[in-house]
Each structure stands twice: as C-alpha cells, then as structure tokens.
Design an enzyme around this catalytic site. Structure first.
Site, PDB file in Angstrom:
ATOM      1  N   ASP A 192      -7.107  -2.717  -6.644  1.00 18.78           N
ATOM      2  CA  ASP A 192      -7.763  -3.181  -5.424  1.00 18.78           C
ATOM      3  C   ASP A 192      -8.126  -4.642  -5.624  1.00 18.78           C
ATOM      4  O   ASP A 192      -8.487  -5.048  -6.730  1.00 18.78           O
ATOM      5  CB  ASP A 192      -9.034  -2.355  -5.171  1.00 18.78           C
ATOM      6  CG  ASP A 192      -9.558  -2.547  -3.756  1.00 18.78           C
ATOM      7  OD1 ASP A 192      -9.336  -1.656  -2.926  1.00 18.78           O
ATOM      8  OD2 ASP A 192     -10.170  -3.608  -3.474  1.00 18.78           O
TER       9      ASP A 192
ATOM     10  N   ARG B  61      -2.864   6.825   1.086  1.00 19.89           N
ATOM     11  CA  ARG B  61      -3.271   8.084   1.720  1.00 19.89           C
ATOM     12  C   ARG B  61      -2.183   8.781   2.517  1.00 19.89           C
ATOM     13  O   ARG B  61      -2.277   9.981   2.765  1.00 19.89           O
ATOM     14  CB  ARG B  61      -4.453   7.828   2.670  1.00 19.89           C
ATOM     15  CG  ARG B  61      -5.768   7.490   1.976  1.00 19.89           C
ATOM     16  CD  ARG B  61      -6.963   7.887   2.841  1.00 19.89           C
ATOM     17  NE  ARG B  61      -7.123   9.331   2.838  1.00 19.89           N
ATOM     18  CZ  ARG B  61      -7.820  10.014   1.940  1.00 19.89           C
ATOM     19  NH1 ARG B  61      -8.451   9.402   0.972  1.00 19.89           N
ATOM     20  NH2 ARG B  61      -7.888  11.323   2.013  1.00 19.89           N
TER      21      ARG B  61
ATOM     22  N   ARG C 106      -6.634  12.430  -4.977  1.00 21.07           N
ATOM     23  CA  ARG C 106      -7.936  11.969  -4.495  1.00 21.07           C
ATOM     24  C   ARG C 106      -8.901  13.128  -4.250  1.00 21.07           C
ATOM     25  O   ARG C 106     -10.125  12.943  -4.312  1.00 21.07           O
ATOM     26  CB  ARG C 106      -7.771  11.119  -3.229  1.00 21.07           C
ATOM     27  CG  ARG C 106      -7.391   9.683  -3.488  1.00 21.07           C
ATOM     28  CD  ARG C 106      -8.575   8.852  -4.015  1.00 21.07           C
ATOM     29  NE  ARG C 106      -9.402   8.380  -2.908  1.00 21.07           N
ATOM     30  CZ  ARG C 106     -10.600   8.858  -2.630  1.00 21.07           C
ATOM     31  NH1 ARG C 106     -11.119   9.819  -3.360  1.00 21.07           N
ATOM     32  NH2 ARG C 106     -11.290   8.386  -1.625  1.00 21.07           N
TER      33      ARG C 106
ATOM     34  N   ARG D 153       0.825  -1.218   0.000  1.00 21.43           N
ATOM     35  CA  ARG D 153       0.000   0.000   0.000  1.00 21.43           C
ATOM     36  C   ARG D 153       0.867   1.279   0.000  1.00 21.43           C
ATOM     37  O   ARG D 153       0.518   2.285   0.622  1.00 21.43           O
ATOM     38  CB  ARG D 153      -0.982  -0.008   1.184  1.00 21.43           C
ATOM     39  CG  ARG D 153      -2.352   0.541   0.796  1.00 21.43           C
ATOM     40  CD  ARG D 153      -3.348   0.539   1.940  1.00 21.43           C
ATOM     41  NE  ARG D 153      -3.726  -0.771   2.380  1.00 21.43           N
ATOM     42  CZ  ARG D 153      -3.971  -1.123   3.650  1.00 21.43           C
ATOM     43  NH1 ARG D 153      -3.855  -0.235   4.612  1.00 21.43           N
ATOM     44  NH2 ARG D 153      -4.336  -2.335   3.952  1.00 21.43           N
TER      45      ARG D 153
END
Lengths: 345, 345
Positions: free
Chosen positions: B72, B27, B36, B23
């Site tokens: 994903d 974020r 985003r 990951r």
C-alpha cells in the site's frame, strides 16, 4: 444597473473584468451562518424571501458584480421525486437512487413553474432589488445523472460510470429526461428574470473522452440550446472535462466557458483562439488561504493570462467553507486593482 | 522468465504488449476475499509469506505478465510514525495527520531495511517462485503528503491544498522528507528483487499546473532518480496531472508513463512524440462492467491508439472491487487476441 457581466459575456469592451465567486453566498460568510443557525438548508432554499436574502448577501457585503441564485443543482432531482437530505458536515444525500428502468419510469414529470415554483419566485423577488445581474443555474444532465445514480457526491463517480458501462440504454433514457429538465429549468429562470445562466457540469472530469462525447456532451448541448433560446448568455462550467475545451464550446454553443484551476489560463485561451467565447475563472479556491499579497500576485497572473476582453474573474471552483472573508475581499479588490492603468502589483 | 514487461519498458520489440492490471490482487478475486476473511489487511500486508501469496494470486489465476507487490502506498507514512487503520467499506485512515512543524519534526527516521523490513522480505520470498517480473512501488511525495495532511483519501484534497497555500515552507519540508523516503524505499525494493518500479502520484490531479510544478514535480523527480540509479526501469503514474505529459516525463526521466482513462491514447502518444518513453494504461476500470464483446472492442481501440511498441496494456486506474473476474479475463484475453496477426475483433 452594473452591466459589466453582461458586456463580458458578449465580449464587449469593459473598464475592468467583472468579478464574482462561485458559491459566494455560502458558509464562509458569518451572515450566512447566522441565517443557517435559524433555518435549515432546505427551508432557506424553498422560502423565496429567504433565498432572495441569501442571494443578495455577497452583493451587499462584498460588492461583487453579479449575484448567483441561492439554490442547488440537486433541486431538479428533488423535483423529479428523489428525496434530498442535507446535513451539516456531510454533503447532500439523495434518497431513491437510480438503479434500473423502473427507477427512471417512476420519476415525476418536470414542469419548472410547478415543480420549482419557489425557485422562480425567489428569482422574481431578488431581481426587484438587485443592482447587478442575477445568474440562474442548473446542473448539467450528466452531473445530475451521476448524483442520481450515486445518491451523493463521489471522488470518482464509479457507480455512475459502472452504470454507463452496464446499462447504456438506461443511462441514455435518464440523460434524455435530464437534458429536457435542465433546459426547461434554465429557460424558466431566464423568463423569471435571470440575466445570465450557468450550467454546472461538475462531474465532467470522471469520464473518458469517449464517454464524455457519448454521455455528457450531446445532452449538455441540448440543455444549453434550450437556455440560449431565451436570448440570455450561457456559461458552461465543466471542470476537468477530458476533451479539448474548444470541443465543448463548439458542441454547446456556450457564450462563456468556465475554466477550472487545473487549466493554465494562457493555454485555455490558445485552445479557444478560433472560438467566439468568453472565459470565466480560474484561481484555485485553496489559494484564498494564502496571504493577501500572494492572492494579489496570483490574481494579476490570472488576469494577465486571460486578458481583459471577454473575461469574467472568478475562482476555478466554489469558495471553500472556512475561507477568511478578508481574503475573499482581497481577491475581489485585486481584480479591481489589476485593471487600473499603471497599477502596481 | 516471461520478460515481455521488461522489453516493453525498454521499448524493445515484443510479440504482443504485456498486460497486467493495477490493483490486480484485490477484492474482486474470490481467492483474495477468502484470505481476507481469515486475516485483516494489515496482517496480510506485514506477513511476508501472506503478502507473497497474495502477490502471486493473479499470476496463477489469470496469467498476467507481471506481478505487483501486495502492499500500500501508505506504508511509508506508517513507517514515519502515522497510525494506519483499514476498515472494510471505508478507505484507509491515517492517525496523527500533519498540521504544523511539530508534526513534521515528530516523524521517525526512515530506513527501508528497518522500517519496512517485512515489505522487502515479501519481495525476496515472491521473486523466488515467480515466472514474471515483480513490480515494486511507492506513493509519490505529493501523494503521500496529501494523505498525511488529510488523514485519508479525498475527492479534492482541499485540506492539503490549503496547507500548500497557508504554509508553503512546511509543505516543502514535508515533501523533502517524503522524496527521500520514497526514493530509498523504491531503491531498496529493487535491491530486494523488484525488476520494475512504479511511482503512484495519485493526487496529481488536485493541483493547478503551477502548484504541480512547485510541489509535486521536483520531489517526484528526486524519487524517480533515486529509483533509477538501481538500473531498474521506473513507471510514473500521475493520473489527472494538469501539465502536459511530456513535462512530467522530461522532469522525472521516467522510462514509462502511466496514462489514466481520461486521456485519449493517440493524443498521449502525440504529446510524447519527442520523448523516449513507453506508455502504460488506460481503459476506464468501470468499462470492465460492460459485456465482454464491448471490452474486446475497447481494448482493440486502446492498443491501436498506443501501438505495440513501448506499450504496456493496463487499466487507467485500479480494478474496481466488484468487477466480475470473467470480465478481467476478457480484458487480458483481448490484449492477447488483438496482437495476433490478422486477428478479427
């Protein structure tokens, strides 16, 4: 008094393994749901007569060999001043979660006879009428800390793990308080009449072996020692703990080690070959949704894997809320059946 | 081309272990959050130019030795007809969860070149400009099934475990479809230019050893075999799997096995002593909240535990969203530092 559980805890000979289920006094029982329809969870918890009534339900209805006090691991955080809210459908939530030293400093002193008087009164009421041993319990220090840091249950307790990394001294200070509280709560429950004590270190599986060694095990060991000083056997249940089982047994001196459903029974016994310890567990609670014939087959494999001596039949985690009562009965009956000489499965 | 990752997958000599983070395009990166803010998650995912841009971010910003496709695991359930919703703050949700045979019969046929054309196009665009190998990935069959049955992530995947107990034939039918889809998706990603493939069997830890053997391993093995037929090395990551690591390696033929943070590196290597397999992992992602000096010390212990040969430095799970970027850099730098001859930690 049915003393199968006590003998199994001491690894004495038994006619058959005792059987009870974690969370056996819960939502899957229509009689429990009927009580919950009239009283909210916290009222049931804090009214000794009601808590005693719920505690006895599965003994009367299902004939299990032990009762476990109707209570919650979060009563200690609640006694320390955090607000506990329990709403149907979501898990319990703790208000005032721990983020810094001031939050720890604000915690109330813990005196089981004052802070949790209603819990001890429920024990005294229950044991008056019970024909099986009553199990008292508390959350393990790391588990209590993990809920107090997260404010609720979590798939991975990442906020709690983050706090261990960011503020290890704060974590140790909190764990110190919780080891003391858990140990004293357990000892008080034994003095009130609990014949066996169980420590739920339910968040054990979130930690690396190194962090389990640093942040869980020493505090768990302190709580277990305080509990064992009352002379009552102690069951340690640390599901998913990422260190060899024998290390947890040696560090804590547990009389019984709980085995979760993700551990193979024979492998658990092999790991524990040099420990003087009994085992408890370990069927996957989800397997109680399988047909009774499958339940019987799995129970036979479980009991064969653990053997009869020093073994307490149970699930590997709490009963799930929608479990059919008839399947819980099939589980209990299967333990009795499998233990009969020449029993066919 | 930086080929450290490829050499490590094949257990060939390397100057230092390659390093990337699960990951890593997420974020915690301000540049990702900026993208985003302009595009929702599904738009980023399904617009090849944007997905390629996100995929390259950590390579450009942090200098990691591999890129992993921005995608994903739930793209396969989406391609099969379930509706994927991703809202900020909560995890992804799948509409139309699987409850019965009719739900399985309703699933769409899976053709990676049609169903996930945008994913393959993103791979083709990315590899054009990338100076490190691109890792393609898919969810493992049991993990995909667990999300499709629950409709979302879960602490214990109890609905999915319940379905295995209640309707094993339905489960096997679903897993059969998913093994096929995952295998073909992985192979298509290799043909599009992915140089390494990773299978995320993230829900492995929910199962008992017996159920892992019945419901996870055979389907995982099929997907891995289909992926390996393209000649590309395959990493299997089955965090918390409750069977010995070597069994997963032997059953799947994985080239690399991912190790989660709850496993001790030296114990993992000892378990795998007789397997020809590389290891990847395993620092607790929460440890990236510790001061850089602690991160360096833990990385040194991790690399020492695994050794340099056949080892890919990584976290034991995905980077957490609030992780300070400077601490991610400290992690990456520490791997480089520790590998220098005579390096002091």
């Amino acid at each position: 008094m049915n003393d199968l559980l006590l003998r199994a805890c001491r690894r004495e000979p038994v006619e058959r393994p005792p059987v009870w289920l974690m969370r056996q006094a819960g939502r899957y029982l229509p009689e429990y749901r009927a009580l919950r329809a009239r009283h909210d969870f916290l009222t049931l918890l804090r009214t000794p007569e009601l808590a005693a009534q719920v505690t006895s339900l599965p003994v009367d209805l299902l004939g299990v060999d032990a009762a476990i006090l109707f209570s919650d691991i979060l009563v200690i955080p609640m006694a320390l001043g955090l607000e506990l809210t329990v709403a149907d459908g979501t898990g319990p939530v703790l208000g005032g979660r721990i983020r810094n030293d001031a939050d720890v400093a604000r915690l109330l002193p813990f005196e089981p006879e004052d802070s949790l008087a209603w819990q001890l009164e429920a024990i005294r009421l229950t044991v008056n009428t019970l024909a099986v041993p009553l199990i008292g319990f508390a959350g393990g220090p790391w588990t209590l800390a993990s809920y107090m840091i997260e404010g609720r249950g979590s798939a991975d307790f990442r906020l709690a793990r983050r706090l261990l990394a960011e503020s290890p001294a704060l974590a140790h200070g909190l764990l110190d308080r919780l080891a003391d509280a858990a140990g004293r709560s357990l000892a008080a429950q034994a003095r009130a009449g609990a014949r066996v004590l169980q420590v739920f270190e339910s968040s054990a599986g979130a930690l690396s072996p190194r962090d389990y060694q640093e942040f869980a095990l020493p505090y768990l060991a302190r709580a277990v020692r305080a509990a064992r000083e009352t002379g009552v056997p102690v069951i340690v249940f640390a599901p998913g703990a990422n260190c060899p089982l024998d290390r947890t047994v040696r560090a804590t001196g547990a009389d019984v080690i709980g085995i979760d459903w993700r551990t193979d029974p024979a492998e658990a016994r092999a790991r524990l070959a040099e420990c003087e310890v009994a085992c408890q567990g370990n069927l996957d609670p989800a397997l109680l949704f399988a047909p009774p014939s499958v339940i019987r087959e799995r129970v036979a494999a479980m009991v064969a894997g653990f053997g009869h001596l020093g073994y307490i039949a149970n699930l590997g985690h709490g009963v799930l809320p929608d479990t059919p009562v008839e399947h819980v009965r099939a589980f209990i009956d299967a333990v009795r059946l499998v233990a009969r000489p020449g029993a066919a499965i």
